[in-house]
Design an enzyme around this catalytic site. Sequence first.
Site, PDB file in Angstrom:
ATOM      1  N   TYR A  61       0.596  -1.016   0.005  1.00  0.00           N
ATOM      2  CA  TYR A  61       0.104   0.270   0.310  1.00  0.00           C
ATOM      3  C   TYR A  61       1.127   1.598  -0.216  1.00  0.00           C
ATOM      4  O   TYR A  61       0.435   2.475  -0.562  1.00  0.00           O
ATOM      5  CB  TYR A  61      -1.372   0.261   1.091  1.00  0.00           C
ATOM      6  CG  TYR A  61      -2.406  -0.907   1.052  1.00  0.00           C
ATOM      7  CD1 TYR A  61      -2.126  -2.398   1.431  1.00  0.00           C
ATOM      8  CD2 TYR A  61      -2.539  -0.722  -0.236  1.00  0.00           C
ATOM      9  CE1 TYR A  61      -3.348  -3.258   1.292  1.00  0.00           C
ATOM     10  CE2 TYR A  61      -3.977  -1.819  -0.614  1.00  0.00           C
ATOM     11  CZ  TYR A  61      -3.778  -2.840   0.092  1.00  0.00           C
ATOM     12  OH  TYR A  61      -5.064  -3.999  -0.399  1.00  0.00           O
TER      13      TYR A  61
ATOM     14  N   GLN B 290     -15.511   2.414  -6.170  1.00  0.00           N
ATOM     15  CA  GLN B 290     -14.453   0.406  -5.442  1.00  0.00           C
ATOM     16  C   GLN B 290     -12.788   1.512  -5.293  1.00  0.00           C
ATOM     17  O   GLN B 290     -12.419   0.336  -4.395  1.00  0.00           O
ATOM     18  CB  GLN B 290     -14.578  -0.149  -6.776  1.00  0.00           C
ATOM     19  CG  GLN B 290     -15.995  -0.326  -6.985  1.00  0.00           C
ATOM     20  CD  GLN B 290     -16.169  -2.527  -7.440  1.00  0.00           C
ATOM     21  OE1 GLN B 290     -15.590  -3.280  -7.267  1.00  0.00           O
ATOM     22  NE2 GLN B 290     -16.329  -1.471  -9.525  1.00  0.00           N
TER      23      GLN B 290
ATOM     24  N   GLY C 211     -15.983   0.969 -16.076  1.00  0.00           N
ATOM     25  CA  GLY C 211     -14.624   0.787 -15.562  1.00  0.00           C
ATOM     26  C   GLY C 211     -14.441  -0.345 -14.521  1.00  0.00           C
ATOM     27  O   GLY C 211     -13.240  -0.251 -13.327  1.00  0.00           O
ATOM     28  N   THR C 212     -15.360  -1.179 -14.622  1.00  0.00           N
ATOM     29  CA  THR C 212     -15.504  -2.449 -13.381  1.00  0.00           C
ATOM     30  C   THR C 212     -15.516  -3.215 -13.693  1.00  0.00           C
ATOM     31  O   THR C 212     -16.835  -3.273 -14.775  1.00  0.00           O
ATOM     32  CB  THR C 212     -15.640  -2.494 -12.477  1.00  0.00           C
ATOM     33  OG1 THR C 212     -16.602  -3.006 -11.380  1.00  0.00           O
ATOM     34  CG2 THR C 212     -17.101  -1.780 -13.148  1.00  0.00           C
ATOM     35  N   SER C 213     -14.924  -4.369 -13.723  1.00  0.00           N
ATOM     36  CA  SER C 213     -15.905  -6.098 -14.187  1.00  0.00           C
ATOM     37  C   SER C 213     -16.566  -6.739 -13.382  1.00  0.00           C
ATOM     38  O   SER C 213     -17.027  -8.033 -14.029  1.00  0.00           O
ATOM     39  CB  SER C 213     -13.916  -7.281 -13.979  1.00  0.00           C
ATOM     40  OG  SER C 213     -13.907  -6.931 -13.062  1.00  0.00           O
TER      41      SER C 213
ATOM     42  N   HIS D 171     -14.003   0.736  -0.582  1.00  0.00           N
ATOM     43  CA  HIS D 171     -13.067  -0.370  -0.463  1.00  0.00           C
ATOM     44  C   HIS D 171     -12.375   0.223   0.105  1.00  0.00           C
ATOM     45  O   HIS D 171     -10.642   0.120   0.527  1.00  0.00           O
ATOM     46  CB  HIS D 171     -12.573  -0.689  -2.451  1.00  0.00           C
ATOM     47  CG  HIS D 171     -13.728  -2.078  -1.783  1.00  0.00           C
ATOM     48  ND1 HIS D 171     -14.003  -2.599  -3.672  1.00  0.00           N
ATOM     49  CD2 HIS D 171     -14.888  -2.053  -1.984  1.00  0.00           C
ATOM     50  CE1 HIS D 171     -14.727  -2.891  -3.915  1.00  0.00           C
ATOM     51  NE2 HIS D 171     -15.262  -2.901  -2.614  1.00  0.00           N
TER      52      HIS D 171
END
Length: 230
Positions: free
Chosen positions: A54, A87, A171-173, A105
């Site tokens: 991170y 997210q 832009g998310t799966s 998240h």
Amino acid sequence: MKKKLVVLSGAGVSAESGVATFRDAGGLWEGHNVMEVASPEGFRKNPELVLDFYNKRRRQLFEVSPNKAHTTIAGMEDTFDVTVITQNVDDLHERAGSTKVLHLHGELVKARCTQCETAVIDWKGDITIGTLHPKTGKQLRPHIVWFGEAVPAITQAMEIVKQADCLIVIGTSLQVYPAAGLVDYVKPDTPIYYIDPNPAQIPKLCNPLEVIAMKGSVGMEVVKKKMLLK
Ligand code: APR
């Protein structure tokens, strides 16, 4: 009264800023074992590895900028009451000017006490073993929702999506729940636009759905024009 636009974004919205996605070729999960760097067990087993993962992503934030997708979303606030449910843990939506951003998240620029999860503070530096929360005196951890941890903001997100007059998914799966399940909470007549160069299957919905198989920076302009024409 402005119409309520909700934007559900994922890593792809930050791709054109140079921030790696997770599941594309060369994505973050290609180079890392998810459970080793993004789970409570991984943190217990090897906290240095997790903190370093991170730290690297946090440091990168200071080298990247919002892209056209972020700024177009922010600019929609002139005409719509926009809430971004993301997210992503980067701060690019905020830096682009979006004023209502809900992070499902967590956030790289925040940290929290390992003993008291509500003790959340702004944090832009590295976190190492021995970096203590200034109030509790206990070890700091990234303010990130790891795999296997609850998503505290999901109830609020569901309520926001229920009120949407329009939903843009970008832009998310759509592979990670409960975030991906938010599309099920829109009213049946709420139009959905899904912007992604490699779009996933959106579960069968009765909603009007338009898939824009483009990159976010271009697709957002296309959707903005369509919405302004309505
Ligand atoms: N513009 C728009 N979308 C893009 C672009 C782009 N320039 N480039 C890639 N994409 C799309 C990909 O096609 C893919 O559908 O972005 C999506 C990225 O998917 P993931 O990497 O799975 O990211 P995301 O959906 O945000 O992951 C959700 O999974 O690992 C967890 O916590 C992590 O929040 C993350 C969650």
